[in-house]
Design an enzyme around this catalytic site. Structure first.
Site, PDB file in Angstrom:
ATOM      1  N   ASP A  17      62.957  19.799 103.914  1.00 28.62           N
ATOM      2  CA  ASP A  17      63.843  18.742 104.234  1.00 28.62           C
ATOM      3  C   ASP A  17      63.812  18.825 105.904  1.00 28.62           C
ATOM      4  OD1 ASP A  17      65.011  21.021 105.157  1.00 28.62           O
ATOM      5  OD2 ASP A  17      67.023  20.461 103.933  1.00 28.62           O
ATOM      6  N   HIS A  46      74.804  22.176  96.641  1.00 28.53           N
ATOM      7  CA  HIS A  46      75.458  21.873  97.982  1.00 28.53           C
ATOM      8  C   HIS A  46      76.961  21.464  97.649  1.00 28.53           C
ATOM      9  CE1 HIS A  46      71.294  22.287 100.054  1.00 28.53           C
ATOM     10  NE2 HIS A  46      71.121  21.876  98.900  1.00 28.53           N
ATOM     11  N   SER A 103      68.533  27.900  97.915  1.00 24.63           N
ATOM     12  CA  SER A 103      68.495  27.340  99.314  1.00 24.63           C
ATOM     13  C   SER A 103      69.587  27.764 100.109  1.00 24.63           C
ATOM     14  CB  SER A 103      68.555  25.841  99.248  1.00 24.63           C
ATOM     15  OG  SER A 103      68.282  25.161 100.287  1.00 24.63           O
TER      16      SER A 103
END
Length: 122
Positions: A17, A46, A103
């Site tokens: 990203d 997220h 992540s």
């Protein structure tokens, strides 16, 4: 409390990203992680739910972390590994082969310390 094995959650270098995770960040995050002071939670995609019964509850906590050198295509890079304390809900998702990749979010100046820290999500 159920504890996982250590999983690689980040590696130094460019991310997909556009972020860049540095070797120093990996080392500082591993050296400075203290779950009793500022623990990292595991979140779904997220998203942090506001309520425990929301569609996006916390799915566990990061129990401990460590930095390791790994070989990626003949190049030695620094990686962050985490031992997780997952909820039963996260375990069930993983058993269905869902939410199997991790992540991290990095705050390069956590709480004004000048040191990076992170929160994990699955």
């Amino acid at each position: 409390m159920l504890l996982s094995k250590y999983y690689r959650v980040a590696i130094e270098g460019q991310t997909t990203d556009g972020r860049k995770i540095t070797r120093d960040w990996i080392n500082q995050m591993a050296d400075g992680y203290n779950r009793t002071k500022y623990g990292a939670r595991i979140w779904l995609e997220h998203v942090r739910g506001l309520f425990a019964d929301s569609a996006f509850p916390a799915l566990g906590d990061v129990h401990s972390v460590e930095a390791r050198d790994v070989d990626i295509d003949g190049e030695t890079r620094r990686a962050l590994y985490a031992q997780l304390a997952p909820t039963d809900q996260l375990v069930a998702m993983n058993q269905k082969k869902q939410k199997i990749f991790t992540s991290i979010e990095v705050d390069p100046d956590f709480a004004g310390t000048g040191q990076p820290t992170w929160s994990a999500w699955v």
